[in-house]
Design a protein around this motif. Structure first.
Motif, PDB file in Angstrom:
ATOM      1  N   ALA A 150       0.818  -1.211   0.000  1.00 16.06           N
ATOM      2  CA  ALA A 150       0.000   0.000   0.000  1.00 16.06           C
ATOM      3  C   ALA A 150       0.851   1.260   0.000  1.00 16.06           C
ATOM      4  CB  ALA A 150      -0.936   0.002   1.211  1.00 16.06           C
ATOM      5  N   TYR A 151       2.187   1.110   0.101  1.00 17.40           N
ATOM      6  CA  TYR A 151       3.080   2.259   0.228  1.00 17.40           C
ATOM      7  C   TYR A 151       4.001   2.388  -0.985  1.00 17.40           C
ATOM      8  CZ  TYR A 151       1.707   3.445   4.966  1.00 17.40           C
ATOM      9  OH  TYR A 151       1.001   3.870   6.058  1.00 17.40           O
ATOM     10  N   SER A 152       4.426   3.622  -1.251  1.00 15.60           N
ATOM     11  CA  SER A 152       5.437   3.916  -2.257  1.00 15.60           C
ATOM     12  C   SER A 152       6.745   4.231  -1.553  1.00 15.60           C
ATOM     13  CB  SER A 152       5.008   5.105  -3.123  1.00 15.60           C
ATOM     14  OG  SER A 152       3.817   4.826  -3.819  1.00 15.60           O
ATOM     15  N   TYR A 153       7.863   4.011  -2.260  1.00  6.40           N
ATOM     16  CA  TYR A 153       9.169   4.103  -1.619  1.00  6.40           C
ATOM     17  C   TYR A 153      10.148   4.871  -2.510  1.00  6.40           C
ATOM     18  CZ  TYR A 153       7.105   0.264   1.009  1.00  6.40           C
ATOM     19  OH  TYR A 153       6.253  -0.505   1.760  1.00  6.40           O
ATOM     20  N   GLU A 154      10.967   5.703  -1.865  1.00  3.59           N
ATOM     21  CA  GLU A 154      12.015   6.446  -2.560  1.00  3.59           C
ATOM     22  C   GLU A 154      13.340   6.182  -1.843  1.00  3.59           C
ATOM     23  OE1 GLU A 154      13.390   8.788  -5.496  1.00  3.59           O
ATOM     24  OE2 GLU A 154      11.312   9.330  -5.059  1.00  3.59           O
ATOM     25  N   LEU A 155      14.318   5.676  -2.583  1.00  5.47           N
ATOM     26  CA  LEU A 155      15.609   5.338  -1.986  1.00  5.47           C
ATOM     27  C   LEU A 155      16.361   6.587  -1.553  1.00  5.47           C
ATOM     28  CD1 LEU A 155      17.754   3.126  -1.386  1.00  5.47           C
ATOM     29  CD2 LEU A 155      18.681   3.583  -3.666  1.00  5.47           C
ATOM     30  N   LEU A 156      16.879   6.554  -0.318  1.00 14.53           N
ATOM     31  CA  LEU A 156      17.702   7.638   0.203  1.00 14.53           C
ATOM     32  C   LEU A 156      19.160   7.228   0.379  1.00 14.53           C
ATOM     33  CD1 LEU A 156      15.372   9.104   2.995  1.00 14.53           C
ATOM     34  CD2 LEU A 156      15.686   9.961   0.656  1.00 14.53           C
ATOM     35  N   TYR A 157      19.397   5.965   0.780  1.00 16.54           N
ATOM     36  CA  TYR A 157      20.769   5.598   1.152  1.00 16.54           C
ATOM     37  C   TYR A 157      20.927   4.082   1.161  1.00 16.54           C
ATOM     38  CZ  TYR A 157      24.939   5.036   4.144  1.00 16.54           C
ATOM     39  OH  TYR A 157      26.154   4.676   4.636  1.00 16.54           O
ATOM     40  N   VAL A 158      22.044   3.602   0.625  1.00 10.13           N
ATOM     41  CA  VAL A 158      22.453   2.197   0.726  1.00 10.13           C
ATOM     42  C   VAL A 158      23.588   2.158   1.740  1.00 10.13           C
ATOM     43  CG1 VAL A 158      23.359   0.196  -0.491  1.00 10.13           C
ATOM     44  CG2 VAL A 158      21.769   1.743  -1.660  1.00 10.13           C
ATOM     45  N   ILE A 249      38.203   1.973  18.115  1.00 14.49           N
ATOM     46  CA  ILE A 249      37.793   2.130  16.719  1.00 14.49           C
ATOM     47  C   ILE A 249      36.360   1.628  16.573  1.00 14.49           C
ATOM     48  CG2 ILE A 249      38.285   1.467  14.326  1.00 14.49           C
ATOM     49  CD1 ILE A 249      41.190   0.938  15.227  1.00 14.49           C
ATOM     50  N   ALA A 250      35.521   2.440  15.969  1.00 12.47           N
ATOM     51  CA  ALA A 250      34.117   2.068  15.767  1.00 12.47           C
ATOM     52  C   ALA A 250      33.824   1.943  14.286  1.00 12.47           C
ATOM     53  CB  ALA A 250      33.190   3.111  16.395  1.00 12.47           C
ATOM     54  N   LEU A 251      32.813   1.142  13.963  1.00 13.91           N
ATOM     55  CA  LEU A 251      32.290   1.092  12.601  1.00 13.91           C
ATOM     56  C   LEU A 251      31.065   1.998  12.539  1.00 13.91           C
ATOM     57  CD1 LEU A 251      32.548  -2.731  11.823  1.00 13.91           C
ATOM     58  CD2 LEU A 251      33.808  -0.898  10.691  1.00 13.91           C
ATOM     59  N   THR A 252      31.071   2.920  11.591  1.00 17.65           N
ATOM     60  CA  THR A 252      29.928   3.809  11.427  1.00 17.65           C
ATOM     61  C   THR A 252      29.585   3.937   9.957  1.00 17.65           C
ATOM     62  OG1 THR A 252      28.999   5.911  12.174  1.00 17.65           O
ATOM     63  CG2 THR A 252      31.223   5.980  11.245  1.00 17.65           C
ATOM     64  N   ASN A 253      28.546   4.730   9.649  1.00 17.45           N
ATOM     65  CA  ASN A 253      28.125   4.858   8.254  1.00 17.45           C
ATOM     66  C   ASN A 253      28.172   6.324   7.810  1.00 17.45           C
ATOM     67  OD1 ASN A 253      25.780   6.130   9.221  1.00 17.45           O
ATOM     68  ND2 ASN A 253      24.661   4.206   9.301  1.00 17.45           N
ATOM     69  N   THR A 276      26.079  -3.330   4.599  1.00 16.57           N
ATOM     70  CA  THR A 276      25.254  -4.031   5.593  1.00 16.57           C
ATOM     71  C   THR A 276      24.076  -4.766   4.965  1.00 16.57           C
ATOM     72  OG1 THR A 276      23.750  -2.162   5.967  1.00 16.57           O
ATOM     73  CG2 THR A 276      25.790  -2.226   7.265  1.00 16.57           C
ATOM     74  N   GLY A 277      23.714  -4.401   3.733  1.00 10.88           N
ATOM     75  CA  GLY A 277      22.525  -4.973   3.104  1.00 10.88           C
ATOM     76  C   GLY A 277      21.268  -4.168   3.364  1.00 10.88           C
TER      77      GLY A 277
END
Length: 313
Positions: A150-158, A249-253, A276-277
Motif C-alpha cells: 500500500a506504500y510507495s518508496y524512494e531510496l535515500l541511502y544504501v 575504533i568504531a564502525l559507522t556509516n 550491511t545490506g
C-alpha cells in the motif's frame, strides 16, 4: 451510498488513538457518556465489537484494528482535502524515523526545510526498530523495509560501514604502528593491524554480539581475530561517542558523519568498507500521493540525500 453514522467516526478514531473513552471525551469536548453512545451506535451498525474492555484497560479487537486502518486514512484525507479547498496550505506531517538518522542527519537539516517550505509542519516520531507502516503510527516513514504494497518508496541511502576513531586516537595508532611521519590518512591499515586496538561494536546493526566487526572481516575473507578486544554497545550513537572519547575504533556509516560539526573530531581510517545490506527509503501511502506536503518533503529529502552524498543523482 450506504454510510455508517458519520458523527461516530472521529469519535472512534480518537478512542482508538488514545485507548480511553475519557481522554477521547476530553479531546472532543463532549461527555464520556456521549462517547460511549457513539461507540455503541457504531458497533450496532457494523455488527462487530470494536473494543475489548477489561476494567480500566481498553484495547482494539482485530476487527477494530482493521476498521481503524481504513477509517483513519479516510478521515485524514477528508481533513486535508477540506484544508486545501479552504486555502489552508499548512501541511502537518508525522515522520517516523530511526533515532540515529534523525539525530545525526535529519535534525541538523530541519532549518533548511523550514526555510524552503515553511508550510510543512513536521513532527518527528523516533523509532528504534523499523515501524509498522500505518497511518496510525505516522504519515510517512524512513524505513529499511518495503513490505507493504500500500506504500510507495524512494531510496535515500544504501548503507555501508567503515572504521573511524578520534583525532587523538589516530595519533596513538600512528605511533604504535610506526607511522608518525605520515601526515595524511593515505596508507592502508591492514585488518590484522586494526585488531591490535579496541574494537567498538554496535549490536543493533546485525543483532548479534560483534556482528558488525565479523561482517567487516568477512568482507576480506578473514575471521574476527580471537585476540581482538571488543567493547559492546547497543546502538551506533553510543559506539560513536565512545570513539569520540578516544576509547577505540568504531564502525559507522555515511549519514552519521555527514552533517554534525563534531564529525571533524573523527578520522576515517584507510581501510575497506562493508555493505550491511540495508537500504533506507522514504515511504508514504500511495493513496495519499497527491498530498502536496508529502511530495514537498519527499523531494526535499531526496535532494538533501543527493547533495550530502548519501545517494547519487
Amino acid at each position: 451510498m450506504k454510510l455508517p453514522p458519520l458523527k461516530a467516526l472521529p469519535v472512534f478514531e480518537a478512542v482508538a488513538r488514545l485507548n480511553s473513552f475519557s481522554l477521547a471525551a476530553d479531546e472532543l469536548a463532549v461527555s464520556q457518556s456521549a462517547v460511549s453512545h457513539q461507540m455503541k451506535q457504531l458497533e450496532t451498525y457494523l455488527g462487530e465489537k470494536l473494543f475489548w474492555r477489561s476494567g480500566r484497560t481498553l484495547t482494539l479487537t482485530d476487527e477494530g484494528r482493521q476498521y481503524l486502518e481504513g477509517i483513519g486514512s479516510a478521515l485524514l484525507q477528508i481533513e486535508r482535502a477540506s484544508e486545501q479547498l479552504l486555502g489552508h496550505e499548512e501541511s502537518r506531517l508525522r515522520l517516523s524515523v530511526f533515532s540515529s538518522f534523525a539525530v545525526r542527519w535529519l535534525v541538523p537539516r530541519l532549518p533548511e526545510l523550514q526555510r524552503l517550505h515553511p508550510q510543512v509542519e513536521l513532527a518527528l516520531e523516533m523509532s528504534t526498530e523499523s515501524p509498522v507502516l500505518s497511518d496510525r503510527v505516522a504519515d510517512c516513514f524512513i524505513t529499511i523495509h518495503r513490505d507493504s504494497p500500500a506504500y510507495s518508496y524512494e531510496l535515500l541511502y544504501v548503507e555501508r560501514l567503515f572504521p573511524v576513531c578520534s583525532q587523538d586516537y589516530w595519533q596513538k595508532i600512528r605511533r604504535e604502528l610506526g607511522r608518525e611521519e605520515l601526515e595524511a590518512v593515505d596508507v592502508p591499515i591492514t585488518p590484522e593491524e586494526i585488531a591490535r586496538f579496541p574494537l567498538l561494536s554496535t549490536h543493533s546493526i546485525f543483532e548479534k554480539a560483534a556482528g558488525d566487526w565479523e561482517a567487516w572481516y568477512k568482507a576480506v575473507e578473514l575471521g574476527l581475530p580471537p585476540q581482538a578486544r571488543i567493547q559492546h554497545f547497543s546502538h551506533m550513537l553510543l559506539a560513536l561517542e565512545a570513539a569520540r572519547f578516544h576509547q577505540g575504533i568504531a564502525l559507522t556509516n555515511d549519514y552519521m558523519l555527514s552533517t554534525r560539526k563534531d564529525s571533524e573530531d573523527f578520522v576515517r581510517l584507510p581501510c575497506h568498507p562493508v555493505m550491511t545490506g540495508d537500504e533506507f527509503f522514504f515511504a508514504w501511502k500511495t493513496s495519499r500521493r497527491g498530498e502536496r506536503g508529502l511530495q514537498l518533503l519527499r523531494r526535499w529529502l531526496v535532494d538533501e540525500a543527493i547533495r550530502g552524498g548519501l545517494r547519487g543523482e
